[in-house]
Scaffold this active site. Structure first.
Site, PDB file in Angstrom:
ATOM      1  NE  ARG A 156      -2.682  -1.266   3.113  1.00  0.00           N
ATOM      2  CZ  ARG A 156      -3.443  -1.754   4.072  1.00  0.00           C
ATOM      3  NH1 ARG A 156      -4.721  -1.532   4.081  1.00  0.00           N
ATOM      4  NH2 ARG A 156      -2.927  -2.448   5.052  1.00  0.00           N
ATOM      5  CE  LYS A 165       2.103 -21.128   9.676  1.00  0.00           C
ATOM      6  NZ  LYS A 165       2.991 -20.161  10.353  1.00  0.00           N
ATOM      7  CG  HIS A 167       8.692 -22.379   5.907  1.00  0.00           C
ATOM      8  ND1 HIS A 167       7.796 -22.004   6.853  1.00  0.00           N
ATOM      9  CD2 HIS A 167       9.865 -22.519   6.555  1.00  0.00           C
ATOM     10  CE1 HIS A 167       8.397 -21.922   8.017  1.00  0.00           C
ATOM     11  NE2 HIS A 167       9.665 -22.225   7.880  1.00  0.00           N
ATOM     12  CE  LYS A 181      12.154 -25.610   8.048  1.00  0.00           C
ATOM     13  NZ  LYS A 181      13.059 -24.518   8.269  1.00  0.00           N
ATOM     14  CD  GLU A 228      10.206 -21.177  16.274  1.00  0.00           C
ATOM     15  OE1 GLU A 228      10.640 -20.536  15.323  1.00  0.00           O
ATOM     16  OE2 GLU A 228       9.063 -21.043  16.729  1.00  0.00           O
ATOM     17  CG  ASP A 244       2.930 -19.506  14.353  1.00  0.00           C
ATOM     18  OD1 ASP A 244       2.725 -18.944  13.258  1.00  0.00           O
ATOM     19  OD2 ASP A 244       4.057 -19.545  14.902  1.00  0.00           O
ATOM     20  CG  HIS A 248       5.490 -25.467  10.269  1.00  0.00           C
ATOM     21  ND1 HIS A 248       5.201 -25.185   8.964  1.00  0.00           N
ATOM     22  CD2 HIS A 248       5.784 -24.263  10.845  1.00  0.00           C
ATOM     23  CE1 HIS A 248       5.301 -23.881   8.760  1.00  0.00           C
ATOM     24  NE2 HIS A 248       5.642 -23.295   9.881  1.00  0.00           N
ATOM     25  CE  LYS A 268       7.013 -18.189  17.892  1.00  0.00           C
ATOM     26  NZ  LYS A 268       7.716 -18.781  16.763  1.00  0.00           N
TER      27      LYS A 268
HETATM   28  C1  BG6 Z   1       6.586 -19.955  10.871  1.00  0.00           C
HETATM   29  C2  BG6 Z   1       5.936 -19.502  12.140  1.00  0.00           C
HETATM   30  O1  BG6 Z   1       5.667 -20.609  10.037  1.00  0.00           O
HETATM   31  O2  BG6 Z   1       7.648 -20.854  11.166  1.00  0.00           O
HETATM   32  C3  BG6 Z   1       6.954 -18.864  13.074  1.00  0.00           C
HETATM   33  O3  BG6 Z   1       4.913 -18.575  11.845  1.00  0.00           O
HETATM   34  C4  BG6 Z   1       8.137 -19.780  13.291  1.00  0.00           C
HETATM   35  O4  BG6 Z   1       6.351 -18.514  14.322  1.00  0.00           O
HETATM   36  C5  BG6 Z   1       8.684 -20.287  11.956  1.00  0.00           C
HETATM   37  O5  BG6 Z   1       9.139 -19.051  13.990  1.00  0.00           O
HETATM   38  C6  BG6 Z   1       9.740 -21.349  12.160  1.00  0.00           C
HETATM   39  O6  BG6 Z   1      10.325 -21.655  10.911  1.00  0.00           O
HETATM   40  P1  BG6 Z   1      11.830 -22.197  10.809  1.00  0.00           P
HETATM   41  O7  BG6 Z   1      12.010 -22.450   9.352  1.00  0.00           O
HETATM   42  O8  BG6 Z   1      12.714 -21.118  11.361  1.00  0.00           O
HETATM   43  O9  BG6 Z   1      11.872 -23.433  11.651  1.00  0.00           O
END
Ligand code: BG6
Length: 488
Positions: A50, A149, A179, A183, A217, A236, A241, A341
């Site tokens: 925007r 996502k 994603h 990997k 994480e 999330d 994942h 996290k």
């Molecule tokens: C994302 C989440 O899809 O994946 C994040 O929204 C998360 O919260 C991330 O930190 C982790 O991805 P990766 O590739 O760093 O393990």
């Protein structure tokens, strides 16, 4: 040398181009593909957001993102050549009077090219953007759309988004990204299981005791608090994942690596997941929220302070679940999932623990075999076996790993997941993207867990940043006579 399958020349429009994902992942990934000669020079990349700014100002923010977020060097001649492919158009993509004519101009003479619309925006506007693209006459025969996502926040919203997108793009032109599927090590799961005859005979309840899937994480929510607080670790991370990883471990062998063959097998796993309802929620799940603590020797704030002053929240930043799959292969084999996290280390791994030997010849000291698939960092695989500890004085048994590190075995740069996935979109390969019914099945299972939490009315258990998560997660395993693998 890695081999790159060339892609045809394409036009790629990134909506949400000034956002964190675009600057941190999408543009750097496109650069790496360009640098390796995979992207033809007559391809065009158009950032859309925007904010009104010039093309040069936008290119500058792509350079800064590459330097600061992707730790790259934007001064290289290759990066400068890559920037020349990038255009910028300021428009409000949810409005009919966007204005759309600038985007129409940037894509002029490209009707025959592959045209990719990447929606890196909140999911609530996916349907609206697709409709505007159609009304602006931008949906050419070779167009496809990529949906980032989260795809909704529950089954109902996911269905509404899927239906709205389907009014413009048929299912074979919709690329729903997770994603994790891009990997390298996650793709290797398919190869490991289905290119080695060794594993299939033992890949079931007959030989496997349980499976652990961990995505830990060290980061907190950072500047994403507004999004994260409405989402939490379940929506999330688990809905996408972790459930995708579970599917790849548990699925039946597909007939081929065709997108639909793979996706059909994954959906069967999702549909066989046993619901965790109000009666099981306390024994099968743990929710946690981080408090202040020390992560990798650094003092960090708690979740509520990360959100901002005077905030309260019952959003979970940690989840542990005991999932069960009701089918012939997996009945009675728990799949323990955990993600959080501010845990002590960044570590994603899948651990398959086999049953112990039926009779112990050697007394104490023998443990069950484990296959550990390290997804990140230090990608690799360990097969833990029992061997005789060398030396005189009897037969002492010890667990030792056969350890394969990909870095040592292959001296290649590890491509980011988005590099592979973006090129797959251009090539038209849907294998690593989620089908509509797959996403919906995952939401159906996750929704009832969330509903059971809501009806129990409990708050997430606190855990100190840098710890392994709430004590309750250790107890969940302990009740079954099992233990999580250490995070450090
Ligand atoms: C994302 C989440 O899809 O994946 C994040 O929204 C998360 O919260 C991330 O930190 C982790 O991805 P990766 O590739 O760093 O393990």
């Amino acid at each position: 040398m890695a081999e790159f399958v060339p892609v045809p020349s394409f036009d790629l429009v990134v909506f949400g181009a000034s956002g964190d994902l675009a600057l941190r992942k999408l543009f750097p990934s496109l650069f790496h593909r360009y640098k390796d000669g995979q992207i033809p020079d007559d391809s065009r990349i158009v950032g859309v957001a925007r904010q009104v700014m010039t093309k040069d100002a936008f290119r500058q923010s792509v350079s800064e993102g590459f330097a600061n977020l992707a730790k790259g060097d934007p001064s290289s001649p290759e990066f400068q050549a890559f920037l020349a492919l990038i255009d910028y158009v300021a428009l409000d993509a949810t409005k009919a009077d966007g204005p759309w004519d600038h985007l129409v101009q940037s894509l002029a003479d490209g009707e025959d090219k592959v045209r990719v619309f990447y929606l890196s925006t909140p999911p609530s506007v996916f349907g609206g953007i697709c409709a505007q693209l159609r009304d602006a006459g931008l949906v050419s025969p070779a167009s496809r759309v990529v949906l980032e996502k989260p795809l909704g926040r529950d089954l109902m919203s996911a269905k509404a988004i899927n239906d709205a997108v389907a009014e413009v793009f048929s299912e074979d032109r919709v690329y729903r990204i997770d994603h994790y599927l891009g990997k390298e090590t996650v793709q290797n799961l398919l190869v490991l299981r289905f290119a080695n005859a060794l594993f299939e005979p033992v890949w079931s309840r007959a030989a496997i005791d349980h499976v652990q899937i961990t995505v830990a994480e060290t980061i907190g929510v950072g500047s994403r608090g507004d999004y994260y607080d409405k989402s939490g670790a379940m929506r999330d991370m688990v809905q996408n994942h972790l459930l995708q990883l579970l599917c790849l471990v548990a699925m039946e062998p597909p007939n081929s690596v065709d997108a639909d063959a793979i996706r059909t097998e994954k959906i069967k796993v999702l549909q066989a997941l046993v619901p965790i309802g109000p009666a099981d929620i306390a024994s099968h799940s743990v929710r946690g929220q981080y408090r202040a603590g020390l992560v990798e020797k650094e003092a960090v704030k708690g979740y509520l302070e990360d959100l901002g002053p005077d905030r309260t929240s019952s959003t979970e930043t940690y989840v542990a679940l005991k999932a069960e799959i009701a089918n012939w292969r997996w009945s009675g084999v728990p799949f323990y999932l955990r993600t959080g996290k501010r845990l002590p280390s960044r570590r994603s791994e899948i651990v398959v623990t086999f049953r112990p030997p039926p009779h112990s010849l050697f007394g104490h000291g023998g443990e069950a075999n484990q296959l550990v698939m390290r997804l990140q960092p230090d990608e690799g695989m360990e097969m833990w076996l029992q061997i005789k500890e060398p030396g005189p004085g009897g037969l002492r048994v010890k667990s030792v790993p056969l350890d394969l590190s990909y870095e040592t075995a292959f001296t290649l740069r590890y491509p980011d997941a988005y590099e592979r996935l973006l090129m797959d979109v251009v090539r038209g390969n849907l294998s690593l993207f989620m089908r509509k019914d797959e996403v919906e099945s995952a939401w159906a299972w996750v929704d009832q867990v969330i509903a059971a939490w809501e009806s129990a009315g409990t708050q997430p258990d606190p855990y100190a940043a840098g710890s392994d998560g709430p004590l309750q997660a250790a107890l969940l395993m302990d009740r079954d006579g099992r233990k999580w693998r250490d995070l450090i």
